[in-house]
Scaffold this active site. Structure first.
Site, mmCIF file in Angstrom:
data_model
loop_
_atom_site.group_PDB
_atom_site.id
_atom_site.type_symbol
_atom_site.label_atom_id
_atom_site.label_comp_id
_atom_site.label_asym_id
_atom_site.label_seq_id
_atom_site.Cartn_x
_atom_site.Cartn_y
_atom_site.Cartn_z
ATOM 1 N N ASN A 1 24.786 -5.166 59.662
ATOM 2 C CA ASN A 1 25.518 -4.765 58.438
ATOM 3 C C ASN A 1 24.599 -4.803 57.221
ATOM 4 O OD1 ASN A 1 28.574 -5.010 59.422
ATOM 5 N ND2 ASN A 1 27.423 -6.773 60.183
ATOM 6 N N PRO A 2 23.514 -4.027 57.246
ATOM 7 C CA PRO A 2 22.505 -4.205 56.182
ATOM 8 C C PRO A 2 22.977 -3.762 54.796
ATOM 9 C CG PRO A 2 21.932 -2.345 57.581
ATOM 10 C CD PRO A 2 23.112 -3.008 58.220
ATOM 11 N N LYS A 3 24.121 -3.068 54.734
ATOM 12 C CA LYS A 3 24.570 -2.613 53.417
ATOM 13 C C LYS A 3 25.849 -3.292 52.963
ATOM 14 C CE LYS A 3 22.131 1.674 53.043
ATOM 15 N NZ LYS A 3 22.188 3.093 52.721
ATOM 16 N N ASN A 4 26.009 -4.507 53.360
ATOM 17 C CA ASN A 4 27.205 -5.254 52.995
ATOM 18 C C ASN A 4 26.814 -6.333 51.977
ATOM 19 O OD1 ASN A 4 28.603 -7.909 53.365
ATOM 20 N ND2 ASN A 4 30.016 -6.674 54.549
#
Lengths: 357, 343
Positions: B111-114
């Site tokens: 979830n690198p864009k959380n």
């Protein structure tokens, strides 16, 4: 292609599909959007306001009263311990609600979120509610508790994530409730200035890269707190140029990034507030937004051939409204609601000022 | 939106079948308030959050509660209260923070864009006070997406908090060499520079940056990143000493402008020169106020104005037509301000 986008029959047909998509958002969403589970009030605001801009509020899938009640169900007006440390305001969903009595903090981990409070107020205004059930004092006290020394605000009492997004939410709330006495405007202003980057636009926090969403939050906040004039002529010049340079066909959110439907709103609205949106190409913008339109479901996506989602659908609709797309109601660029909803707010302010005596 | 999904949570045995949970009655979500914007929850989600609500209600600080927050976090990594509660338990139960760091590493990878997962990592590092792996970790994430905003914000925090400046310029240089249009890398260069030096003083450093920019612009002229950076550096230089306008920049521009090749006619070059001309002409206009007969000044203004009007026309009809309205507006400003000198 460009002419097709303005053809009344085609406009009508697409609007019908958009209405369908927004109605669906207000009913059931697939489990793929599970990360939005704590942001349902935001989704409701997007859908309700989207319908309003399409002039289709008469096609809500629920009665206005039930929607209004549902939104108020998310309000926390009282804390367990009696003092407010940033708890009051609106939750984003009832996922962590444990009791039947919802307007009181249910347990010590139950708290509001600034963006959800802002969304709830915007949705209520759009639905024509008079905000009489809003606990203004509680919300404003909460804002006061959430403002940090550097002027920024955290979204909740649990996070220490603080950036321009929540400062923007707080400014909208203060504007709507017509009371700025609970927020330190000077500190907020200096925080915003510290987010202005060497590129001339704003990042999400100090030293972060200039970004379209952050730039909107910063400029709209400055506008709402009546501080836009405090920027120098040169700052405004660079800011305008940075924003204008974002247009390729649609708009990009950062330098050398691909364009994306949501920036037709973030950058479009910023340019509108700065009074220079008319320097952009409307047809190219409209054309791009419709490249991301989904002909089956009716929503907008960020890029062509991607799945639509509620945020990009609402941002697409707002982006179109900003460039005078036919049949769409105008939006208020800083508040991101229809001009009609904004006028309703102005009437409420008038009433409130008369009621003081 | 994240790419996380329910699949990451595989409940071998449902909570209701586990003896260690038999004393807890899950709290179901209020159906009435779930009728609007209803998400079609999976069975796993309903079950885990049913127990999570029950645990929150009694504020239970236990090992089983800690395990539960893992399932809840994986089911919805954006639920900030889940992470908040997990952190309380981490401290209360004196959990192994290195293990937690491993766990959040995996979660960020998927979830690198959380927002929440990066926030959680920051909290763990603040508790651990061990930033050793953090630069490598952000580099790993940035390798996959060199413009990931969260990763950059986090990296800046780590560098600033633990004073890890030593290799940052090399890292930035590598990124700019690989992709000269990586604006996040340019921003990081500015971040490095402005923290390392007092840019209101450092003539030499600023001049070095000018050379760097000109080299990159020469390599790729139509690159907004390097032009924006150049403008910022020049603004600093001018503030140090008003007469310090870097002549090499003007020479560079003039050479490019004189080739007449379409490839060199970048809108960024043209608008840079137009803005330069504008500020110079305004200065000269001021001087003219005290000495109205200065023919030389008038001649210079005329040259600048004519050149600028020429470029503005070219931008509007050929090189940057999408902003034609803007360029035409600037042209009208020139005519209004300096029209009398162009006749």
């Amino acid at each position: 292609m460009i002419d097709e986008n303005l053809n009344p029959a085609i406009v009508e047909k697409r609007n019908e599909k958009l209405v369908k998509y927004l109605r669906q958002t207000l009913c059931v969403l697939p489990s793929a959007v599970i990360t939005l589970d704590t942001s349902k009030v935001l989704l409701a605001y997007f859908a309700v306001s989207g319908l309003d801009i399409l002039n289709k509020l008469d096609q809500l899938p629920h009665s206005r009263e039930s929607l209004i009640d549902w939104i108020y169900n998310h309000q926390i007006s009282e804390t367990i311990c009696g003092i407010d440390i940033g708890i009051c305001g609106f939750r984003g969903s009832t996922t962590l609600v444990t009791d039947k009595i919802k307007n009181v903090q249910n347990h010590e981990y139950d708290c509001s979120h600034l963006t959800m409070t802002f969304s709830a107020l915007n949705a209520l205004l759009t639905l024509g509610d008079d905000l009489s059930r809003i606990n203004k004092k509680a919300i404003l006290t909460s804002i006061q508790a959430l403002q940090l020394l550097d002027g920024s605000l955290t979204a909740t009492s649990q996070d220490y994530e603080n950036d321009v997004r929540f400062l923007y939410s707080a400014c909208c709330i203060c504007y709507i409730l017509n009371d700025w006495s609970f927020i330190d405007i000077e500190r907020a202003y200096s925080f915003l200035l510290s987010c202005m980057t060497y590129e001339g636009a704003f990042g999400q926090n100090p030293e972060a890269e200039a970004h379209g969403g952050s730039t909107f939050c910063a400029v709209a906040s400055l506008f709402l707190m009546n501080k836009l004039n405090s920027l120098s002529k040169y700052q405004i010049f660079r800011l305008k140029q940075w924003c204008l340079n974002r247009q390729a066909t649609g708009f990009s959110g950062r330098v050398n990034k691909p364009w994306d439907t949501c920036y037709s709103f973030w950058i479009g609205s910023t340019l509108k507030i700065l009074g220079v949106l008319h320097f952009t190409s409307f047809p190219e913008n409209i054309n791009y937004i419709f490249e991301t339109y989904n002909y089956v479901t009716g929503g907008f996506a960020k890029w062509p051939d991607c799945n639509p989602d509620p945020l990009h659908t609402y941002m697409g609709i707002c982006g179109l409204s900003l460039v005078d797309y036919p049949s769409f109601e105008k939006i208020h660029p800083a508040m991101a609601i229809s001009q009609r909803a904004f006028n309703h707010l102005k009437n409420l302010h008038q009433k409130w000022s008369e009621n003081i005596y | 939106m994240s790419d996380s999904s329910d699949e990451s949570v595989d409940l071998d045995v449902s909570y209701s079948q586990r003896p260690e949970w038999s004393d807890i009655t899950p709290i179901t979500q209020d159906e009435e308030s779930n009728q609007i914007c209803r998400i079609a929850y999976t069975e796993n989600f309903k079950e885990v959050f049913g127990y999570f609500r029950a645990i929150l209600k009694i504020s239970e600080k236990s090992e089983r509660a800690f395990d539960l927050t893992k399932d809840a976090a994986l089911l919805n990594p954006a639920n900030y209260t889940v992470w908040y509660y997990r952190r309380i338990l981490l401290k209360e139960l004196n959990k192994d923070l290195h293990q937690e760091l491993e766990f959040i590493t995996k979660v960020i990878r998927s979830n690198p864009k959380n927002y929440q997962v990066w926030q959680h990592r920051r909290c763990i590092i603040e508790l651990l006070q061990e930033p050793d792996k953090e630069l490598n970790f952000t580099e790993e994430i940035l390798k996959r997406d060199s413009k990931n905003y969260h990763a950059w914000q986090y990296r800046q925090w780590v560098i600033k908090t633990f004073a890890l400046w030593d290799n940052e310029l090399d890292y930035v240089n590598d990124l700019i060499t690989v992709d000269v249009r990586n604006n996040s890398a340019w921003n990081q260069r500015y971040f490095y520079l402005s923290n390392k030096y007092d840019l209101t003083q450092e003539n030499e450093i600023l001049n070095r940056e000018i050379d760097f920019c000109l080299e990159k612009i020469n390599f790729c002229i139509d690159n907004e990143s390097s032009w924006n950076y150049l403008r910022a550096v020049i603004d600093h230089l001018i503030k140090i000493n008003e007469n310090n306008y870097p002549q090499k920049v003007l020479e560079f521009c003039n050479i490019k402008l004189s080739t007449g090749r379409d490839d060199d006619m970048s809108p960024f070059l043209l608008s840079f020169k137009i803005d330069f001309n504008w500020f110079r002409s305004k200065e000269m206009l001021k001087k003219l106020e005290s000495n109205n007969d200065d023919v030389c000044l008038k001649q210079n203004i005329r040259t600048y104005a004519n050149e600028s009007l020429d470029y503005l026309t070219k931008l509007a009809i050929k090189y940057d037509t999408i902003r034609a309205n803007y360029w035409n507006y600037l042209a009208s400003n020139w005519k209004q301000e300096f029209g009398q000198y162009t006749q």
